[in-house]
Design a protein around this motif. Sequence first.
Motif, PDB file in Angstrom:
ATOM      1  N   ASP A   1       1.558   4.679 -13.034  1.00  0.00           N
ATOM      2  CA  ASP A   1       0.390   4.929 -12.202  1.00  0.00           C
ATOM      3  C   ASP A   1      -0.931   4.696 -12.920  1.00  0.00           C
ATOM      4  OD1 ASP A   1       2.364   5.989 -10.304  1.00  0.00           O
ATOM      5  OD2 ASP A   1       0.607   6.798  -9.301  1.00  0.00           O
TER       6      ASP A   1
ATOM      7  N   VAL B   1      -0.674   0.542 -11.903  1.00  0.00           N
ATOM      8  CA  VAL B   1      -0.057  -0.001 -10.695  1.00  0.00           C
ATOM      9  C   VAL B   1      -1.076  -0.203  -9.588  1.00  0.00           C
ATOM     10  CG1 VAL B   1       0.557   2.221  -9.658  1.00  0.00           C
ATOM     11  CG2 VAL B   1       1.993   0.214  -9.228  1.00  0.00           C
TER      12      VAL B   1
ATOM     13  N   GLY C   1       2.661  -3.271  -8.524  1.00  0.00           N
ATOM     14  CA  GLY C   1       1.625  -2.970  -7.542  1.00  0.00           C
ATOM     15  C   GLY C   1       1.326  -4.154  -6.641  1.00  0.00           C
TER      16      GLY C   1
ATOM     17  N   LEU D   1       4.509  -4.840  -4.172  1.00  0.00           N
ATOM     18  CA  LEU D   1       4.608  -3.858  -3.091  1.00  0.00           C
ATOM     19  C   LEU D   1       3.467  -4.030  -2.091  1.00  0.00           C
ATOM     20  CD1 LEU D   1       5.647  -0.656  -5.086  1.00  0.00           C
ATOM     21  CD2 LEU D   1       7.074  -2.002  -3.549  1.00  0.00           C
ATOM     22  N   THR D   2       2.271  -4.299  -2.613  1.00  0.00           N
ATOM     23  CA  THR D   2       1.111  -4.472  -1.735  1.00  0.00           C
ATOM     24  C   THR D   2       1.287  -5.678  -0.821  1.00  0.00           C
ATOM     25  OG1 THR D   2      -0.356  -3.428  -3.338  1.00  0.00           O
ATOM     26  CG2 THR D   2      -1.379  -4.853  -1.685  1.00  0.00           C
TER      27      THR D   2
ATOM     28  N   TRP E   1       0.018  -1.440   0.487  1.00  0.00           N
ATOM     29  CA  TRP E   1      -0.425  -0.777  -0.741  1.00  0.00           C
ATOM     30  C   TRP E   1       0.041   0.676  -0.794  1.00  0.00           C
ATOM     31  CZ3 TRP E   1      -3.246   3.599  -0.251  1.00  0.00           C
ATOM     32  CH2 TRP E   1      -4.017   3.787   0.887  1.00  0.00           C
TER      33      TRP E   1
ATOM     34  N   ILE F   1       2.929   1.714  -3.240  1.00  0.00           N
ATOM     35  CA  ILE F   1       2.808   1.968  -4.679  1.00  0.00           C
ATOM     36  C   ILE F   1       2.839   3.470  -4.949  1.00  0.00           C
ATOM     37  CG2 ILE F   1       1.500  -0.165  -5.056  1.00  0.00           C
ATOM     38  CD1 ILE F   1      -1.023   1.465  -5.297  1.00  0.00           C
TER      39      ILE F   1
END
Length: 479
Positions: free
Chosen positions: A28, A31, A157, A160-161, A166, A169
Amino acid sequence: MSQQKERRGGAVWALVITSVAGFMAALDNLVVTTALPSIREDFGGGLDDLEWTVSAYTLTFAVLLMFGAALGDRFGRRRLFIVGIAVFTGASAAAAMAPGIDSLIAARAVQGVGAAIMMPLTLTLLTAAVPAAKRGMAYGIWGAVNGLAVASGPLIGGSLTEHLSWQWIFWLNVPLGLALLPLARMRLSESFGSGAPLDIRGTLLASGGLFGIVYGLVRAPVVGWTDGVILLALIGGAALLVGFVLHGVHAKNPMLPMRLFRNRAFAGINAASLLMFLGMFGSIFLLSQYMQGVLGYSPTEAGLRMLPWTGMPMIVAPIAGYLSDRIGGRPVVAVGLFLQAVGLGWFALVVESDTSYTAQLPALIISGIGMSLFFAPASSLVMSSVLQQEQGIASGANNALREVGGALGIAVMASIFAAQGGYETPQTFVDGLRPALWVGSAAVAVAGAAALCMPGRRGRTALEEGVEAPERVLETVSS
């Protein structure tokens, strides 16, 4: 001396649980960077809102990290580890469901609180579960998993986005956290530290001071540097940080004893770490947006193109460790920092609204090699600069200063970007990006000079003296 109850599970379970928890917290950090353009498109908001989306996490993580470790020592490491996972998981779900930018920022701040409790306890719990003869292998696996999180953060990141949204994430953390909660309760042993008093005053002074400084730097480009609230935040934040320093000098059990900074090696490596993360995090924050908003890469393409920088430690770190053992950590760290400065400077020279990836690639590779040469020996330099009984404090302090450097880097470099450019056109973005990158390069070059001011190679490192120092793994993969 810590007290430990009967183990409820084996070393393998402890390694799996702590590695997954560390992966979530480390992931995090970066990401969200490749998701920033999509978040801005959905929620609107300005540059300052995007800054807080990243900095709300890093700032709370930084200022509460040492306090979180102390809470675990006092009230039970497994118990607080579970609390940290629960807070982190709940905040991740809140971030995924956030209806607007303000609620997203608030959720990110709570995520940082959870990570600050969870992350420093992963290694103490792992140490308690693994026999001494097998700890080296366990730390290596733990470090590799966390290093993978840092390296793959922008790519995960971005993917997935692009392919989901988004929000995923953050949703990614929820099933992992829910699985860890019962496993940690059933499979980890409880242990306690010395029960030293909690430094609540020091925590409040550091938190308030850093928040004031970062808030002032983030908001000043929007409302003006002479605004009364901005001046109050900057001056008040500076005053609180001075109070934190004085507290560290005079208090009986301070969170960060200032006497440690009388040691030239400790002061030098921590100054280098703060400035390194200032230049690196601020640059990644802007470059990830440049690749998508100006060059037109998709989020996945942007994440892939960042890998020569963020993923290079997976290749170069073993070489850096070997060189550090042969010639000492100081020259390796200094060379790494100067290479990172060259890489950022190269980017500043070639960045245009239509720069090809071929022109960017040397800057990415040089920056990646430089970052790798820094990470591997830096932890050893931190640990060997203090006495054995102070290594836990030294590790936590260096970790916290790195996160502070990241938050300050985003605030400082975004302020420069806003003063010189903006989001209006690709060219205005480049006009703001270029001077920001030069400042980042200069900050990392000063970090290299700070590394050169450290004393030469010492006779033996802490590990060579037989000191068990799992914290050095945490130092290697943070950020």
